[in-house]
Scaffold this motif. Sequence first.
Motif, PDB file in Angstrom:
ATOM      1  N   LEU A 101     -18.718 -16.584 101.831  1.00  0.00           N
ATOM      2  CA  LEU A 101     -20.048 -17.171 101.715  1.00  0.00           C
ATOM      3  C   LEU A 101     -20.202 -17.902 100.386  1.00  0.00           C
ATOM      4  CD1 LEU A 101     -23.005 -17.411 102.756  1.00  0.00           C
ATOM      5  CD2 LEU A 101     -23.464 -15.392 101.391  1.00  0.00           C
ATOM      6  N   SER A 115     -35.321 -18.139 105.834  1.00  0.00           N
ATOM      7  CA  SER A 115     -34.542 -19.144 106.560  1.00  0.00           C
ATOM      8  C   SER A 115     -35.163 -19.415 107.926  1.00  0.00           C
ATOM      9  CB  SER A 115     -33.102 -18.684 106.734  1.00  0.00           C
ATOM     10  OG  SER A 115     -32.507 -18.530 105.474  1.00  0.00           O
ATOM     11  N   VAL A 166     -21.816 -11.412 109.781  1.00  0.00           N
ATOM     12  CA  VAL A 166     -21.575 -12.368 108.722  1.00  0.00           C
ATOM     13  C   VAL A 166     -21.469 -11.632 107.401  1.00  0.00           C
ATOM     14  CG1 VAL A 166     -22.673 -14.363 109.753  1.00  0.00           C
ATOM     15  CG2 VAL A 166     -24.065 -12.683 108.581  1.00  0.00           C
ATOM     16  N   PHE A 187     -29.644 -27.613 104.307  1.00  0.00           N
ATOM     17  CA  PHE A 187     -28.708 -26.499 104.398  1.00  0.00           C
ATOM     18  C   PHE A 187     -28.525 -25.797 103.072  1.00  0.00           C
ATOM     19  CE2 PHE A 187     -26.139 -24.415 107.283  1.00  0.00           C
ATOM     20  CZ  PHE A 187     -26.383 -25.017 108.493  1.00  0.00           C
ATOM     21  N   VAL A 230     -29.772 -24.067 111.182  1.00  0.00           N
ATOM     22  CA  VAL A 230     -30.528 -23.233 110.241  1.00  0.00           C
ATOM     23  C   VAL A 230     -31.071 -21.999 110.959  1.00  0.00           C
ATOM     24  CG1 VAL A 230     -32.597 -23.135 108.794  1.00  0.00           C
ATOM     25  CG2 VAL A 230     -31.128 -25.141 108.708  1.00  0.00           C
ATOM     26  N   ALA A 262     -28.318 -19.536 111.434  1.00  0.00           N
ATOM     27  CA  ALA A 262     -28.017 -18.913 110.142  1.00  0.00           C
ATOM     28  C   ALA A 262     -29.053 -17.831 109.861  1.00  0.00           C
ATOM     29  CB  ALA A 262     -28.031 -19.958 109.036  1.00  0.00           C
ATOM     30  N   ASN A 295     -28.466 -14.735 112.017  1.00  0.00           N
ATOM     31  CA  ASN A 295     -27.322 -13.925 111.630  1.00  0.00           C
ATOM     32  C   ASN A 295     -27.503 -13.227 110.300  1.00  0.00           C
ATOM     33  OD1 ASN A 295     -25.609 -13.809 113.682  1.00  0.00           O
ATOM     34  ND2 ASN A 295     -24.563 -15.710 113.209  1.00  0.00           N
ATOM     35  N   TYR A 296     -28.169 -13.906 109.370  1.00  0.00           N
ATOM     36  CA  TYR A 296     -28.369 -13.282 108.076  1.00  0.00           C
ATOM     37  C   TYR A 296     -29.670 -12.488 108.044  1.00  0.00           C
ATOM     38  CZ  TYR A 296     -24.428 -15.758 106.080  1.00  0.00           C
ATOM     39  OH  TYR A 296     -23.168 -16.205 105.797  1.00  0.00           O
ATOM     40  N   THR A 335     -28.984 -21.757 101.903  1.00  0.00           N
ATOM     41  CA  THR A 335     -28.029 -20.882 101.215  1.00  0.00           C
ATOM     42  C   THR A 335     -28.685 -20.248  99.994  1.00  0.00           C
ATOM     43  OG1 THR A 335     -27.169 -22.695  99.907  1.00  0.00           O
ATOM     44  CG2 THR A 335     -26.030 -22.214 101.946  1.00  0.00           C
TER      45      THR A 335
END
Lengths: 709, 328
Positions: free
Chosen positions: A101, B60, A209, A134, B48, B51, B54-55, A138
Amino acid sequence: MFRQKSKPSSQSGKTHNQRTIAVASIPRTSLIWLFTTQALVLLPHLLRIPYWVGILAVVCGCWRIMIFNGRWSYPARWLKALLVIGAVTGTFLNYGTIVGLEAGVVLLLCTFLLKLLEMKNQRDAYLVVFLSYFVIVTQLLYSQAIPSAAYTFFTLVVITSALVGLHQQQGTLELKKTLRKGAVMMLQAVPLMVLLFIFIPRLGPIWSVELPSQKARSGVSDQMTPGDIAELSKSDALAFRATFTDTIPPQNQLYWRGIVLSELMGRTWRQASRELTLAGRTGQDLKLSGNPLITWRDQFQRWPNAVKKQGQALNYTVILEPTQQNWLYALAVPQISNVDIGVTRDFTLIAREPVRLRQQYKVRSYPSSLVDVELPHWLRRQNVQLSAFGNPKTRTFAQQLWDDVEQKPQLYIDRILQYFNRQPFYYTLKPPTLGFNSVDEFLFTSRRGFCAHYASTFVYLMRIAGIPARVIAGYQGGERNTTNNYVQVRQFDAHAWAEVWLEDKGWVRVDPTASVAPERIQDGLEAALAEEGSFLEDTPLSPIRFKHIGWINRLRLEWDMLEYRWQRFVLNYNQDQQMEFFNQLFGTFSWYKLALALGGGLGAIIIMLGVWIIFRRQPIKYDPATRLYLKFCQWGRKQGCQRLTGETPIHYLQRLQQHVPYYSAWAQRVTDNFVTLQYNPDFEEGESLYQKELVLLKKLVRHPVKSPR
Amino acid sequence: MRTLIKNYFGRWLDQRIPPSTTIFLNQKRIFILPTRTGYFFILIGLAVFFAAVNYENSMSFMVAFFLASLFLVCILHTYANLAGLEITALYASKVHVGDDVGFTIQLQDIVGKPHESIRLFWQPYQVSTVSLIAHEKKSVSVFLLASQRGYFRPGRLCIETHYPLGLLRAWTWVDLNSQALIYPKPIACPLPACHIASSEGDTLAKEGVEDFTGLRSYQPGDGLRHIAWKHFWKSDDLLTKQFSAYTDMRLWLDWEQFAGASIEERLSFLCYWCLQCEQHQRDYGLRIPNITLEPARGPQHLARCLTALALFGVNQPGITPGKGTDNV
């Protein structure tokens, strides 16, 4: 008949033909927007990523400016290849991998920066904008706190504005206008976003993940050497919050048990079964020589004789900050109904996976229950274990005391606590380092220590006498918020205490620190360290140090509460919370009702937005002279002579003069002035002559002058 | 098959947005669909979202839902940016075949909203962009390659906008009934030697003094010297003697001069010579089948000549005069 406010000349009437639209180049305004976007998106990452990414950002930025100025050209293909290889190599050197990651984020950022050197047309610009979305996400994986979220939304406004800037007519440099459009669209999107956030059904993770790793594990560790907890006490970071459904128990009852340390190896206390840490992963009921150590089901059924339920139950919800550890914190004898949380034989809670994300769990505790009234043999053996060597002075001292009280455990305990209380023992965050016979040194020479020293020494003394005893590590106390019924526990509330097994009573909590520094238990660490002044010494700006200043403390408490709500209602809004909310809202949940609520809500909001966006009219903007003249007409209307639509100023003047002859001269001057401003070609808007005349008109209109006929 | 669909679509469009000189853009006339960028944006939003799933990251999720909401809001804004405009065809420039003909179109905001970056075009490579503030009226020329002589109808004009985010394209095809008069393309050629018309048939007489050409009845103002006194003695009729002077030096541009060339070539040659004469300030006349224009010069004469050339062999335009937007 009135001329409308003229537009800035740069835009008015400008049309241009583009022979080619296939490769529309990026105009200057857009470039400014893209730069701003990149800077904003990169900024929060900078503290975490390797420094060379920052250097790369500056280099790429400067290069891009030179390209724009026409001084440098786009980099050659081999140079670009070199840069890409460099970035990948750098990432590999930093992280030892390029797939994880963290490494992935760095590579993403590099791509994002290098794109600057390749950004030639509008399509490349889109790519940069979309990559920004994106990169933002993160960043959110690392922090979701309120400031971080607010910053994210500010960045989203800028990104949206950048998109607007890309589609504005070229040559217009109206940053404020662009930003306003972006902000308006953002604000209009918010209600829809909230609706979707609440009603879109949440799924569990689809594939596993890697979660962002914290720099260090926080909270109480799985072993304890005296002095460890003192380190923890230097931090004012939040450990967890517990919200009680009824009243909060008194402060000296708030012993949040984390782990039970019953094995002494040298100076270090450990969990009796190291495998407990891994128990979550094996997922099965762990056993020690045939005795189950952990259960994932109701422990009252599993160990029916171990606990005698007594007294009132306490119901509370804990929101635990990530610790990277398996154990959870709860008050004594917890009961839990959560498939992912197990109960150990020591009646502490344990999670299947280390807590990597903020976790919320509901507990019911029976604080006055009796535990292990009949102590199984294997447990007794575990809790009297002691090495036969070391600390000779202590052994003699204990033996003598034990004989003095005629081997009565309760009396023995009382005498030791008295000893701590009467002899000059000090409670301090800065204990001296101890040598090989540490208990001897502590007990007879230094007499300065933190909770861990007192707890471990106490248990040591118990075990010399053969009384089963163990050290418990966890937190004690916390800041109470009585209006919202929650307790906020911070790292400096970390604590260690002892549990002693007594006949007919089972395990009894004894806190030797209370004998040395009772204020630690009653009023918390700050009070206990008031004399020494070492409370949060290393963080001089921590708001908790300013508790005594009224408004700062109020502000801090308000902020804490906001953060708490944010966590509880926004960040922890997961599958379970959502279901609970649906059940509350719909009575009984059904997909049909959910679809209806979601569709209806979306429809209603979109219709409202549509009415606003599509049907809202902007008033006609007149030039300043016309505005003043219209004011004059308003005055005329008040006098009972309204200007008709399409009536010329001259004609209106004539009517007005007949109607109010006293003002005849004044009205004449106003009209003349206006007509000059409006129709005389010598008076161009913005020029000094025009301005002078305008000021005059303003004065005239403001003060109607009556004159004799 | 393709033409079949095209024809069907054309008929459908004619019903939905019938040709008219002035068209107001409302929901009946505006189409809206995501652009390629828009689809890419949706893809990013989905990425997104996954993501976030999953997280298990609430913020998000917020970003993913924000992107979705922004897309929805963008639909309204893109539509609103185009809707409420009134489009009027004003006039068309007159050019030769092979040049770009400019149609001047007026856009006016009726609903009190600004309209940013409105793109108008007939061909996607010749776009005119215009922005309006609330209540503004603006004219813009939209160019198109003139491909054909005579009355040129450019078909449907595409008016589109990608503003504000470029995720969606709102567009309409309007037929403003515009037509432009396209002159033949001028092609240089040597003028045949016989072009100075001196043969009898090519002469046009003008009253002069050199040669006697005949008698006509007296009109007051005729000079006494020209009265045919002899005839008067004989018949009591008062007649005036007429004399003529030859205007052979004037230029006649004649269809027949370019024998051997095709019709379009002849028209092109004639067109070229008309322009040349005009440039050199010489009188010239034009003679093509069915039309003869007296030698003269000046912009009006030129326009008449070029129009005659442009419309040679062309049927009447499909629209009734007065309704059309161009000036013939």
